[in-house]
Design a protein around this motif. Structure first.
Motif, PDB file in Angstrom:
ATOM      1  N   ILE A   1      21.813   0.524 -12.439  1.00 11.84           N
ATOM      2  CA  ILE A   1      20.197   1.332 -13.210  1.00 11.84           C
ATOM      3  C   ILE A   1      19.950   1.954 -12.145  1.00 11.84           C
ATOM      4  CG2 ILE A   1      18.495   0.218 -13.947  1.00 11.84           C
ATOM      5  CD1 ILE A   1      19.690  -2.365 -15.059  1.00 11.84           C
ATOM      6  N   GLU A   2      19.600   1.713 -11.296  1.00 13.18           N
ATOM      7  CA  GLU A   2      19.038   2.933 -10.575  1.00 13.18           C
ATOM      8  C   GLU A   2      20.340   3.539  -9.962  1.00 13.18           C
ATOM      9  OE1 GLU A   2      18.558   0.694  -6.258  1.00 13.18           O
ATOM     10  OE2 GLU A   2      17.023  -0.806  -6.991  1.00 13.18           O
ATOM     11  N   ARG A   3      20.970   3.494  -9.880  1.00 11.61           N
ATOM     12  CA  ARG A   3      21.213   5.361 -10.000  1.00 11.61           C
ATOM     13  C   ARG A   3      21.293   5.924 -10.916  1.00 11.61           C
ATOM     14  NH1 ARG A   3      26.909   4.940  -9.685  1.00 11.61           N
ATOM     15  NH2 ARG A   3      27.227   2.696  -9.649  1.00 11.61           N
ATOM     16  N   GLY A   4      22.074   5.202 -13.037  1.00 11.63           N
ATOM     17  CA  GLY A   4      21.106   6.172 -13.699  1.00 11.63           C
ATOM     18  C   GLY A   4      19.722   6.612 -13.871  1.00 11.63           C
ATOM     19  N   LYS A   5      18.564   5.869 -13.603  1.00 12.11           N
ATOM     20  CA  LYS A   5      17.910   6.337 -13.463  1.00 12.11           C
ATOM     21  C   LYS A   5      17.322   7.741 -12.101  1.00 12.11           C
ATOM     22  CE  LYS A   5      14.818   1.642 -14.176  1.00 12.11           C
ATOM     23  NZ  LYS A   5      14.255   0.902 -13.560  1.00 12.11           N
ATOM     24  N   ALA A   6      18.307   7.794 -11.208  1.00 16.01           N
ATOM     25  CA  ALA A   6      18.243   9.160 -10.152  1.00 16.01           C
ATOM     26  C   ALA A   6      19.328  10.630 -10.945  1.00 16.01           C
ATOM     27  CB  ALA A   6      19.370   8.218  -9.020  1.00 16.01           C
ATOM     28  N   LEU A   7      19.780  10.114 -11.133  1.00 15.24           N
ATOM     29  CA  LEU A   7      20.676  10.997 -12.275  1.00 15.24           C
ATOM     30  C   LEU A   7      20.159  11.505 -14.211  1.00 15.24           C
ATOM     31  CD1 LEU A   7      24.010  10.386 -11.798  1.00 15.24           C
ATOM     32  CD2 LEU A   7      22.867  11.841 -10.435  1.00 15.24           C
ATOM     33  N   PHE A   8      19.273  10.296 -14.266  1.00 20.50           N
ATOM     34  CA  PHE A   8      18.865  10.834 -15.653  1.00 20.50           C
ATOM     35  C   PHE A   8      17.616  10.864 -16.098  1.00 20.50           C
ATOM     36  CE2 PHE A   8      23.457   9.885 -15.392  1.00 20.50           C
ATOM     37  CZ  PHE A   8      23.917  11.105 -15.456  1.00 20.50           C
ATOM     38  N   GLN A   9      17.084  10.224 -15.414  1.00 25.48           N
ATOM     39  CA  GLN A   9      15.556   9.662 -16.697  1.00 25.48           C
ATOM     40  C   GLN A   9      14.967  10.855 -15.849  1.00 25.48           C
ATOM     41  OE1 GLN A   9      13.149   5.725 -15.158  1.00 25.48           O
ATOM     42  NE2 GLN A   9      12.506   7.156 -14.203  1.00 25.48           N
ATOM     43  N   PRO A  10      14.006  11.518 -16.490  1.00 24.30           N
ATOM     44  CA  PRO A  10      12.849  12.354 -16.592  1.00 24.30           C
ATOM     45  C   PRO A  10      12.313  12.207 -15.600  1.00 24.30           C
ATOM     46  CG  PRO A  10      13.388  11.253 -19.052  1.00 24.30           C
ATOM     47  CD  PRO A  10      13.820  10.714 -18.098  1.00 24.30           C
ATOM     48  N   ILE A  11      12.439  13.676 -14.653  1.00 30.72           N
ATOM     49  CA  ILE A  11      11.322  13.758 -13.852  1.00 30.72           C
ATOM     50  C   ILE A  11       9.461  13.381 -14.208  1.00 30.72           C
ATOM     51  CG2 ILE A  11      10.498  15.061 -11.588  1.00 30.72           C
ATOM     52  CD1 ILE A  11      13.275  13.755 -11.854  1.00 30.72           C
ATOM     53  N   ASN A  12       9.130  12.960 -13.361  1.00 36.09           N
ATOM     54  CA  ASN A  12       7.538  12.556 -14.481  1.00 36.09           C
ATOM     55  C   ASN A  12       6.657  12.401 -13.131  1.00 36.09           C
ATOM     56  OD1 ASN A  12       4.975  13.326 -15.462  1.00 36.09           O
ATOM     57  ND2 ASN A  12       5.381  11.156 -16.529  1.00 36.09           N
ATOM     58  N   ILE A  13       6.132  13.586 -11.804  1.00 38.81           N
ATOM     59  CA  ILE A  13       5.492  12.856 -11.407  1.00 38.81           C
ATOM     60  C   ILE A  13       4.018  12.644 -12.037  1.00 38.81           C
ATOM     61  CG2 ILE A  13       4.573  13.624  -8.833  1.00 38.81           C
ATOM     62  CD1 ILE A  13       6.914  15.641  -8.474  1.00 38.81           C
ATOM     63  N   PRO A  14       3.472  11.687 -11.267  1.00 41.66           N
ATOM     64  CA  PRO A  14       1.680  11.502 -12.146  1.00 41.66           C
ATOM     65  C   PRO A  14       0.913  11.992 -11.064  1.00 41.66           C
ATOM     66  CG  PRO A  14       2.475   9.432 -10.272  1.00 41.66           C
ATOM     67  CD  PRO A  14       3.978  10.821 -10.459  1.00 41.66           C
ATOM     68  N   GLU A  15      -0.304  12.472 -12.251  1.00 42.19           N
ATOM     69  CA  GLU A  15      -1.013  13.287 -11.242  1.00 42.19           C
ATOM     70  C   GLU A  15      -1.975  12.131 -10.818  1.00 42.19           C
ATOM     71  OE1 GLU A  15      -3.952  14.012 -14.964  1.00 42.19           O
ATOM     72  OE2 GLU A  15      -2.688  15.661 -15.414  1.00 42.19           O
ATOM     73  N   PRO A  16      -2.631  12.339  -9.656  1.00 38.03           N
ATOM     74  CA  PRO A  16      -3.237  11.946  -8.573  1.00 38.03           C
ATOM     75  C   PRO A  16      -4.706  10.855  -9.321  1.00 38.03           C
ATOM     76  CG  PRO A  16      -3.862  13.845  -8.457  1.00 38.03           C
ATOM     77  CD  PRO A  16      -3.272  14.016  -9.614  1.00 38.03           C
ATOM     78  N   GLU A  17      -4.975  10.168  -8.504  1.00 42.76           N
ATOM     79  CA  GLU A  17      -5.839   8.619  -8.843  1.00 42.76           C
ATOM     80  C   GLU A  17      -7.020   9.155  -9.519  1.00 42.76           C
ATOM     81  OE1 GLU A  17      -5.297   4.936  -6.838  1.00 42.76           O
ATOM     82  OE2 GLU A  17      -2.914   4.726  -8.059  1.00 42.76           O
ATOM     83  N   VAL A  18      -6.922   9.741  -8.116  1.00 43.42           N
ATOM     84  CA  VAL A  18      -8.696  10.726  -7.874  1.00 43.42           C
ATOM     85  C   VAL A  18      -8.654  12.093  -8.406  1.00 43.42           C
ATOM     86  CG1 VAL A  18     -10.580  10.720  -7.114  1.00 43.42           C
ATOM     87  CG2 VAL A  18      -9.270   8.428  -6.886  1.00 43.42           C
ATOM     88  N   LEU A  19      -9.226  12.725  -9.083  1.00 43.28           N
ATOM     89  CA  LEU A  19      -9.201  13.796  -9.106  1.00 43.28           C
ATOM     90  C   LEU A  19     -10.181  14.716  -8.545  1.00 43.28           C
ATOM     91  CD1 LEU A  19      -8.174  14.300 -13.055  1.00 43.28           C
ATOM     92  CD2 LEU A  19      -6.308  15.147 -10.667  1.00 43.28           C
ATOM     93  N   PRO A  20     -10.594  16.331  -7.753  1.00 42.10           N
ATOM     94  CA  PRO A  20     -11.105  16.816  -7.378  1.00 42.10           C
ATOM     95  C   PRO A  20     -11.942  16.547  -8.381  1.00 42.10           C
ATOM     96  CG  PRO A  20      -9.497  17.714  -7.592  1.00 42.10           C
ATOM     97  CD  PRO A  20      -9.161  17.003  -7.834  1.00 42.10           C
ATOM     98  N   ASP A  21     -13.333  17.370  -7.920  1.00 43.27           N
ATOM     99  CA  ASP A  21     -14.545  18.162  -8.931  1.00 43.27           C
ATOM    100  C   ASP A  21     -15.009  19.264  -9.075  1.00 43.27           C
ATOM    101  OD1 ASP A  21     -15.468  14.916  -8.857  1.00 43.27           O
ATOM    102  OD2 ASP A  21     -16.751  15.465  -7.414  1.00 43.27           O
ATOM    103  N   ASP A  22     -13.947  19.901  -8.098  1.00 47.90           N
ATOM    104  CA  ASP A  22     -13.884  21.380  -8.195  1.00 47.90           C
ATOM    105  C   ASP A  22     -13.069  21.830  -9.094  1.00 47.90           C
ATOM    106  OD1 ASP A  22     -12.866  23.764  -6.710  1.00 47.90           O
ATOM    107  OD2 ASP A  22     -14.770  23.894  -6.708  1.00 47.90           O
ATOM    108  N   GLU A  23     -12.561  23.079  -9.908  1.00 45.14           N
ATOM    109  CA  GLU A  23     -12.009  23.278 -10.331  1.00 45.14           C
ATOM    110  C   GLU A  23     -10.933  23.735 -10.550  1.00 45.14           C
ATOM    111  OE1 GLU A  23     -11.941  22.636 -14.082  1.00 45.14           O
ATOM    112  OE2 GLU A  23     -13.579  21.131 -14.095  1.00 45.14           O
ATOM    113  N   GLU A  24     -11.399  24.219  -9.013  1.00 43.80           N
ATOM    114  CA  GLU A  24     -10.281  25.600  -8.601  1.00 43.80           C
ATOM    115  C   GLU A  24      -8.982  24.334  -8.249  1.00 43.80           C
ATOM    116  OE1 GLU A  24     -12.044  28.200  -5.967  1.00 43.80           O
ATOM    117  OE2 GLU A  24     -12.635  29.561  -7.625  1.00 43.80           O
ATOM    118  N   ASP A  25      -9.805  23.645  -7.453  1.00 44.84           N
ATOM    119  CA  ASP A  25      -8.964  22.425  -6.775  1.00 44.84           C
ATOM    120  C   ASP A  25      -8.216  21.715  -7.402  1.00 44.84           C
ATOM    121  OD1 ASP A  25      -9.766  23.175  -4.138  1.00 44.84           O
ATOM    122  OD2 ASP A  25     -11.637  21.361  -3.874  1.00 44.84           O
TER     123      ASP A  25
END
Length: 500
Positions: A92-116
């Motif tokens: 199952i772990e190998r299956g996830k490594a090869l085929f699970q869609p990649i999705n890097i989550p957003e940081p839990e705390v976002l900066p206030d500055d729009e440019e950041d």
């Protein structure tokens, strides 16, 4: 597509059967004539590791557990494919490594500055794109027979130490490892991947570019291995620095020669490591004694034995415990077992607990009676030890089921949730009950198939199952009905002790 897969599997099965017939007469074969074909065959089997990973991913994605009336795909892989749980999880772990869609989550705390914010989002998308490309490379390596099942298992094992914020990410390291598997032997590959993981962890950053202060704490773990031929279990602890310092401070107190010496010993000949172990046991016994006081006499480790076991025991006799680890008489003596705390009477024909009596002032929970009867999870094929189990009402409590010995057994958390109390076949889930013909505890499948009792070695080693087998040998099936054993003790009101 499904029809094509059926045809291919039919062809493979027929070819392997024919090859097996030929190889059953090795005297008719010459190595020089067949070795190249078998080298090609071994290489072709490397393709199966990728196929297995893909199928395991489909099982996980589509919840294959439903096919066997369970909640998790690992149950399907173990029951239908005959895999061990370790091998199933590895696929199952190998299956996830090869085929699970990649999705890097957003940081839990976002900066206030729009440019950041924009900069972090751009960095997150860049990493996602890199990981997708790396995953595609790894899939291509699997198609090109880059790694055998053994090499993929080595890669997977090394990747378990990877930080969630490693630089580069998991897919990139997986792709590099699969490429290296083409030319590196198993042990060389292990060191290569471990080095990649080590370097990536040093560069670990979250999407904001900062180190994760809890990265080490998230990887905390403890693993207790199966006893070896000498009865020794390897225990591996991964502890963050703070917890490691706390543990060491308590152990240091026992390293001095003469500390924690056995009664009557005059000279300390123990090694430093042995003194450290004895100090750890002192700490655990102190905790266990306090727990025993709070639980009104019920200890941490419980034996499941018969009187015959005790009468015929020698230094090699193994006794099942509620932890799933068997111990011998010397272990029992070191742990302080005296055999005078309580008695659970088990019927010698059915293996069902009948009564309990106190030989001292110990207050005995209902769990002790159930442990005597089964030792491990009652679900067919399961060997989870009693310390990991939950009490289950055969007839649901909400439906009027009583909290007494006849209506209770123990199931692991996973199989407890596989039981269908309504017994209506919903979700393809069966239920556990006593077989009316044999009295045996068994799972009744949702499709109406034959009852499935637990026939594992661990289950059959429980005191109740041993007594049942011995008792049934004494009575002929054609003879007069056999009457239950008379209870030795008045049956107590046990409902007040049950936590079910």
């Amino acid at each position: 597509m499904a029809d094509e897969i059926t045809q291919i599997v039919d062809q493979i099965e027929q070819s392997l059967e024919r090859l097996s017939d030929i190889m059953m007469d090795p005297d008719s074969l010459a190595l020089q004539e067949i070795h190249e074909d078998f080298e090609r065959l071994e290489s072709a089997f490397n393709l199966k590791s990728g196929i297995d990973a893909s199928f395991a991913y489909v099982c996980d994605r589509d919840n294959a557990g439903q096919l066997v009336g369970a909640n998790y795909p690992i149950e399907y892989l173990t029951q239908r494919l005959g895999l061990s749980r370790r091998a199933g999880f590895d696929r199952i772990e190998r299956g996830k490594a090869l085929f699970q869609p990649i999705n890097i989550p957003e940081p839990e705390v976002l900066p206030d500055d729009e440019e950041d914010k924009a900069r972090e989002e751009e960095e997150r998308k860049r990493r996602e794109d890199e990981e997708r490309k790396a995953q595609a490379r790894a899939r291509q390596q699997a198609k090109e027979r880059a790694a055998s099942e053994e090499k993929q298992r080595i890669i997977n094992q090394a990747l378990r130490d990877l930080s969630e914020h490693s630089q580069p990410g998991r897919s990139e390291i997986y792709a590099q490892a699969m490429e290296a598997a083409k030319t590196r032997g198993p042990e060389d590959l292990r060191k290569f991947v471990e080095n990649l993981v080590r370097q990536a962890n040093r560069q670990a950053r979250d999407t904001s570019g900062k180190r994760d202060p809890f990265a080490a704490f998230k990887r905390r773990s403890i693993q207790i291995g199966e006893p070896d031929s000498q009865g020794l279990s390897k225990i591996v602890i991964m502890a963050p620095a703070g917890e490691a310092a706390l543990l060491k401070s308590h152990l240091d107190a026992g390293y001095a020669p003469g500390s924690n010496m056995p009664d009557g010993s005059k000279e300390d000949k123990r090694t430093r490591s042995q003194r450290g172990f004895d100090q750890l046991m002192k700490i655990l016994r102190s905790f266990s004694n306090e727990k025993s006081k709070n639980n009104k006499g019920v200890g941490s480790v419980v034996l499941s034995v018969t009187m015959d076991d005790l009468a015929n025991a020698d230094e090699n006799t193994q006794f099942p415990t509620n932890t799933g680890i068997d111990i011998d008489c010397f272990d029992a003596l070191r742990l302080g077992f005296t055999g005078t705390d309580f008695v659970v009477q088990v019927d010698s024909f059915t293996g069902i607990p009948l009564s309990m009596g106190e030989t001292r002032l110990a207050d005995v929970y209902l769990r002790m009676a159930i442990l005597a009867a089964q030792a491990v999870c009652a679900w067919f094929g399961c060997t989870k030890p009693f310390s990991e189990l939950e009490i289950h009402h055969i007839r649901a409590y909400i439906q009027g089921g009583l909290t007494d010995i006849d209506n209770l057994l123990a199931l692991c958390r996973e199989h407890h949730r596989c039981n269908n109390d309504n017994r209506d076949g919903a979700g393809n889930k069966g239920y556990i009950d006593r077989d009316p013909e044999t009295g045996e505890v068994a799972v009744f499948p949702a499709n109406g198939g034959a009852p499935q009792p637990n026939t594992t070695h661990q289950y059959e080693q429980s005191a109740g199952q041993k007594l049942k087998r011995r008792g049934q040998k004494k009575y002929s099936k054609t003879g007069p009905p056999r009457q239950p054993d008379p209870p030795l003790f008045p049956v107590p009101n046990l409902s007040e002790h049950s936590s079910a």
